[in-house]
Design an enzyme around this catalytic site. Structure first.
Site, short mmCIF file in Angstrom:
data_model
loop_
_atom_site.label_atom_id
_atom_site.label_comp_id
_atom_site.label_asym_id
_atom_site.label_seq_id
_atom_site.Cartn_x
_atom_site.Cartn_y
_atom_site.Cartn_z
N LYS A 32 0.81 -1.21 0.00
CA LYS A 32 0.00 0.00 0.00
C LYS A 32 0.85 1.26 0.00
O LYS A 32 0.42 2.31 -0.47
CB LYS A 32 -0.97 -0.03 1.19
CG LYS A 32 -2.06 -1.08 1.03
CD LYS A 32 -3.04 -1.05 2.17
CE LYS A 32 -4.22 -1.98 1.90
NZ LYS A 32 -3.82 -3.38 1.70
N ARG A 91 -7.84 -7.61 -7.44
CA ARG A 91 -8.59 -8.87 -7.43
C ARG A 91 -10.05 -8.56 -7.68
O ARG A 91 -10.45 -7.39 -7.78
CB ARG A 91 -8.45 -9.56 -6.08
CG ARG A 91 -8.86 -8.67 -4.91
CD ARG A 91 -8.87 -9.39 -3.59
NE ARG A 91 -8.98 -8.50 -2.45
CZ ARG A 91 -10.10 -7.97 -1.97
NH1 ARG A 91 -11.25 -8.21 -2.59
NH2 ARG A 91 -10.09 -7.20 -0.91
N HIS A 105 -63.63 -22.54 52.54
CA HIS A 105 -62.77 -23.40 51.72
C HIS A 105 -62.16 -24.46 52.63
O HIS A 105 -61.67 -24.15 53.71
CB HIS A 105 -61.65 -22.56 51.09
CG HIS A 105 -60.64 -23.36 50.32
ND1 HIS A 105 -60.78 -23.66 48.99
CD2 HIS A 105 -59.47 -23.95 50.73
CE1 HIS A 105 -59.74 -24.37 48.60
NE2 HIS A 105 -58.94 -24.57 49.62
N THR A 129 -49.07 -21.87 53.38
CA THR A 129 -47.85 -21.37 52.72
C THR A 129 -47.68 -19.87 53.00
O THR A 129 -48.63 -19.10 52.81
CB THR A 129 -47.94 -21.58 51.20
OG1 THR A 129 -48.19 -22.95 50.93
CG2 THR A 129 -46.65 -21.17 50.52
#
Length: 1105
Positions: free
Chosen positions: A152, A328, A697, A834
């Site tokens: 280059k 190229r 429940h 829980t």
């Protein structure tokens, strides 16, 4: 070229030959030796090799491919007439740089000419010379020209001699860092390093500050050495924000040189072109003429022959500067071919044979531009990760096609393996149209048709470029990508079908992803009535079903718009098992209400009033119906048990009504509510609160549930919970059919026809078979009245039973239940829901595992290592139990640990939802919803795992239960509906053998097409050694950002590092990447060594703060 034009015009074969012969004899071109080419070797790989092979085939030339050991499965060797191995035993790139092997193959196999393609040896003068020395034609310029243009610095000198302006730079390649420093001191920053003997962005680095100079010099040198076999660099002043314009030239052996107009290659990243356009858009005509003239003059000065490209930078003032000549064929030659109708590879071969440009019909005044062409380089790179290369196997490939679209590819097919050894280019897509906008429209359409699965691609990024206003209506420069960060707002690909195949394959190889308690197969029979969706606890939906709970709620709300929906809210714990900031609870309720929730059943596992009131206020503020639920334990009908007496429940109910509840609920999770107790409790509540609805429940563990619920109803309860007959009994709820039958004809008649109940039950009886591995009857054969003694809640009773059997302690379940009762007493006789029930269960298992009695635990409390849940409970993280904490047990366990007084969440700082959302978007992309933010707020780890699961396996919620749990059988055919109107037809075909990577290939037929996925065999992999992966959730673990090879490790164990400090250097696809430290700290461990090959996310090292 003339032959090509005639063929395209429709001439017959004989007419073609006659026209060609007459034209040759009629020409007045200079005489020169004509050497016809009969066999061409391409000293390259991939799409450029195939591009040349196709041109050769069109010209009747036989083709030869060469390939490395790593490329045995590549398409270019199959496209050639002959293919030969080169570079045996060499690294992947070195094989294609091994000149002796290539020349030997050419001479041994009668090759007339070698086409170098681009990259590799295409700009190596010694290769061109070696071809000449071997008597083989080199399809390109002369060795001397290649040498001049490849150097280059010399090319700059030639350009200056030709009067072409150049950028200030070094006169010769530099050989040391000191030379680079001296140049920078003279010209100032920014500067740019460039490889002296190659292009394509390799060995190119911009340096803007002195501190970056040494690191970038080393990286540029190393990249150039790897890519071109020579690390020489030169330095230039860096031009800010230029356009990158290149001119295509073509010369012959007689001094004729023409240009084929220019290309705009300004859209780049890492100095590599991404999108190319021909001709350059909105280029000043005078500037265009100067560029063409300078390119042709320079080529003529050096006696250039064959195809080449002269590259320029154009600054913002319209001044142009010579950069380099690429001696190229360029990657982007395709767009020039499309606008000029000149086949450059044909021309290259003809010029190499000795034909002149005029003989080929290639005169400057005959070259015309027709429309516009755009090329997009589709690569296997991930734009969201800095365009890091991706590797792997292409599982699905479907390209875009149609009018105006050209595809040049090599590895773009299903089953192709993308390795880290070579360039990441997958396919070049070229679109042509009458103008830029037309070509861009065709390109966008074509890219949208692509389907590439298995590796990431830059297609979403390219689509953003093509829709960018600046790209379509103005000019772009080399900073276009850096200055338009919206290009990285990538639309994620869904890839649902392939992800589902991965999931099905995973289940077929490794079994269910959901933990299966017992070895039982789901039923092969599906319910025959329309689907009914079941609910699940919030985290279970994500954790085990891999579904979004919010999506399920939204779908149910749309299907059932007129029936109230109810959810459980654990007071200050929201839907989690820990304490949250108050604003998180309020926000959750707000989002739940917006998504269709109506009634919030608020409870606390300890009946701790401050926690319950917070939940009630949150539900009320969201506009929901508030149902305050009192968790029941003990026995109000037993005068000997006074801790949880009738007075306790009535007094608590009084506080809840004062707090503003709309409904009162009794939540009997263990099924302890006996008929007599039911009558006493509900009567007392009804008398005290005649106008407040009462809801009860219970669970039917002992078998007395129906009698208890009938007693509740008689005493004034408005609602009692039941389960359809086929799902009722034991740890579930009492039988619906029994309640309907027992109340029929009485004042409590439900008005429900038993026949409807039976139909409903029949559906769930079949559905229950699908969940056989989770059914309590797998280990439990009946209910048990000992629940009145151990007080284990129904859901936990089943879980403990499963756990005992899975641990081989099924015969000791009686001991577990006894320990549960003892643990409950140790903790002061808790209400067990829980998460309090889990605390008792953890302590019970701890006692059984360590063979401890209650007395021994009390005596040794100050020395035992208790489960964390027990310790945190005693600290006060769950709340304050009725009657206070057990002493001296609490003090002996906690010793000097801190304690919380009052409501646990009251002292927590507000949650920053904006910051949380930003973090989620950074991790998972921009499709994060407010619901996702809440999921992450409640369950950070579970949500992270859920997102990772869906990213890998897609929307598994569209699979049937049996397929989700057990996968398909070989030869089974089934359908999966992704969404309305999109149905996949799938057939499981075969399961492959184990490969060296610990994987099995699973074959399917999807919509009539063969598909396969590679699945890691987790059992087999335990016996095979693999590199550990970095865990994203573990701070300090640094993983490989891409597959590649370790070039250098810059730190040692014990080294102190700062955030952003380089840790190691990786190389993949000829590109080097520096891995920087994500944090400051000390290197704890290093898991790689130089030259080690890594896969993506392989663990590199660990840092500790």
């Amino acid at each position: 070229m003339f032959r090509y034009t005639l063929a395209r015009s429709g001439f017959g074969v004989l007419a073609f030959r006659r026209a060609y012969v007459l034209t040759r004899f009629a020409h007045s071109a200079p005489k020169n030796e004509y050497r016809p080419i009969k066999k061409v070797m391409v000293a390259n790989r991939g799409e450029i090799a195939i591009r040349v092979f196709r041109a050769c085939t069109e010209l009747g030339i036989r083709t030869v491919a060469v390939y490395s050991e790593q490329d045995t499965g590549q398409m270019h060797r199959q496209k050639a007439d002959e293919a030969y191995l080169i570079g045996k035993g060499l690294p992947p790139v070195a094989a294609y740089l091994h000149i002796p092997d290539i020349i030997k193959v050419a001479k041994d196999n009668g090759v007339d000419a070698i086409h170098p393609g681009y990259g590799f040896l295409s700009e190596r003068a010694e290769f061109a010379q070696a071809c000449s020395d071997a008597g083989v034609m080199f399809v390109g310029p002369s060795p001397e020209t290649v040498r001049k243009m490849g150097d280059k610095v010399e090319a700059r000198s030639l350009a200056m001699n030709a009067g072409v302006p150049v950028v200030p730079g070094t006169d010769a390649p530099i050989s040391s860092l000191q030379e680079a420093q001296a140049f920078a001191q003279t010209y100032g920053f920014p500067i740019i390093f460039k490889a002296a003997y190659g292009g394509g962005g390799r060995g190119m680095r911009v340096v803007r500050e002195y501190e970056e100079l040494e690191e970038n010099y080393q990286r540029a040198y190393s990249e150039a050495l790897t890519a071109f076999g020579n690390g020489a660099l030169f330095v230039e002043k860096f031009i800010e924000k230029p356009r990158h314009i290149e001119v295509q030239i073509l010369g012959d052996k007689y001094g004729n040189v023409i240009h084929l107009y220019e290309r705009d290659c300004s859209i780049q990243r890492r100095h590599q072109k991404v999108v190319e356009i021909a001709p350059a858009f909105q280029l000043d005509p005078h500037l265009r003429d100067r560029l063409h003239a300078d390119a042709v003059n320079l080529a003529r000065q050096v006696g250039y022959e064959n195809a080449g490209t002269v590259e320029f930078l154009v600054d913002k003032h319209g001044k142009h500067y010579f950069i380099e000549v690429n001696s190229r064929l360029q990657v982007e030659h395709t767009v020039t071919e499309e606008i000029t109708d000149v086949d450059l590879v044909h021309a290259q071969l003809h010029v190499c044979e000795g034909r002149s440009l005029p003989e080929l019909g290639l005169k400057q005044d005959k070259i015309r531009v027709n429309g516009c062409a755009i090329q997009c380089r589709v690569t296997t790179e991930d734009p969201s990760r800095g365009f890091q290369p991706d590797t792997g196997r292409i599982e699905v490939f479907r390209s875009g096609e149609g009018m105006g679209i050209r595809l040049d590819s090599a590895s773009a097919f299903q089953g192709a393996v993308i390795s880290p050894h070579y360039d990441s280019l997958l396919v070049k897509v070229i679109a042509s149209g009458k103008d830029l906008n037309t070509a861009a429209s065709k390109m966008s359409r074509a890219l949208a048709e692509f389907r590439v699965r298995g590796v990431k691609t830059n297609i979403p990024f390219l689509q953003n470029v093509l829709s960018n206003h600046q790209f379509l209506h103005s000019t772009v420069d080399t900073q276009f990508i850096d200055e338009n960060q919206e290009l990285f707002n990538l639309k994620p690909t869904q890839n649902r079908a392939q992800k589902l195949l991965h999931y099905l394959g995973h289940v077929m190889v490794n079994g269910p992803t959901t933990p299966i308690p017992v070895k039982a197969k789901p039923s092969s029979t599906d319910p025959v009535v329309p689907p009914v969706t079941m609910g699940a606890t919030f985290d279970v939906a994500m954790r085990f079903l891999s579904e979004c709970p919010w999506k399920r709620l939204q779908e149910l709300r749309a299907l059932i718009p007129n029936v109230p929906f109810q959810m459980l809210l654990r007071g200050a714990n929201a839907v989690g098992y820990t304490n949250y900031p108050d604003n998180a609870v309020f926000k959750f309720c707000e989002v739940a209400k917006e998504n269709g929730m109506d009634i919030f059943r608020v409870f606390d596992s300890l009946n701790y009033l401050p926690n319950m009131v917070l939940g009630m206020e949150a539900a009320g503020a969201a506009g929901g119906v508030v149902e305050a639920a009192i968790s029941y334990t003990g026995d109000v009908s037993d005068p000997m048990r006074q801790k949880y007496s009738l007075e306790y429940y009535v007094k608590l109910a009084d506080e809840l009504v004062k707090a503003g509840t709309h409904i009162l609920s009794i939540k009997d999770m263990a099924g302890l509510l006996k008929p007599e107790a039911s009558k006493l409790l509900i009567s007392a509540l009804r008398d005290r609160f005649p106008d407040v609805p009462i809801h009860v429940h219970t669970h039917d563990t002992a078998g007395a549930g129906v009698a208890a619920m009938l007693a509740c109803a008689e005493a004034g309860a408005d609602v009692v919970d039941v389960a359809v007959d086929s799902m009722a009994g034991m740890t579930s709820q009492p039988s619906m059919g029994a309640m309907v039958a027992c109340t029929k004809g009485t004042k409590l008649d439900t008005g429900i026809a038993l026949e409807k109940v039976f139909d409903y039950s029949e559906y769930w009886e079949v559905a229950r078979g699908l969940y056989a591995p989770f059914d309590c009857t797998a280990t439990m054969k009946s209910g048990n009245a000992d629940v009145y003694e151990n007080e284990i809640p129904g859901g936990q009773y089943t879980n403990l039973h499963f756990q005992a059997h899975s641990m081989g302690l099924g015969n000791k379940f009686k001991e577990v239940k006894k320990a549960y009762a003892e643990a409950n007493k140790l903790l002061g006789d808790l209400i067990k829901v829980t998460p309090s029930s889990k605390i008792v269960g953890d302590l019970a298992q701890f006692m059984v595992q360590n063979n401890l009695t209650r007395a021994e635990v009390e005596e040794r409390a100050d020395e035992l290592s208790f489960p964390l849940s027990v310790v945190e409970f005693l600290q006060g993280y769950v709340g304050i139990p009725h009657g206070g904490f057990p002493e001296p047990f609490r003090s002996k366990v906690l010793k000097s640990l801190p304690r919380i007084d009052g409501r646990p969440g009251a002292s927590l700082p507000p949650m920053d939802f904006k910051s949380l959302e930003e973090g989620l978007r950074a991790t998972h992309g921009d499709d994060i919803t407010p619901e996702d933010v809440m999921s992450a707020a409640m369950y950070p780890k579970v949500f992270q795992e859920f997102k990772e699961f869906t990213a890998n396996f897609g929307p598994v919620d569209c699979l049937s239960t049996r397929l989700f749990l057990d996968g398909p059988k070989i030869a089974e055919e089934f359908e999966v509906e992704l969404e309305r109107g999109k149905i996949l037809h799938i057939k499981a075909l075969a399961l492959g053998d184990l490969n060296k990577a610990g994987q099995r290939e699973v074959f399917f037929e999807l919509n009539g097409q063969l598909r396969s996925v590679l699945v890691k065999d987790t059992v087999a992999m335990k016996e095979m050694k693999f590199h550990p992966k970095a865990q994203k959730s573990i701070r300090g673990q640094v993983g490989a950002p891409m597959p590649g090879k370790v070039l250098e490790v810059k730190v040692k164990v014990g080294s102190k590092v700062e955030k952003g400090q380089p840790l190691c250097v990786l190389s993949a696809m000829k590109m080097e990447t520096v891995v920087n430290s994500p944090m400051a700290g000390t290197i704890k461990a290093i898991h790689v060594t130089p030259d080690a090959s890594l896969e993506g996310d392989d663990l590199i090292l660990e840092i500790e703060e």
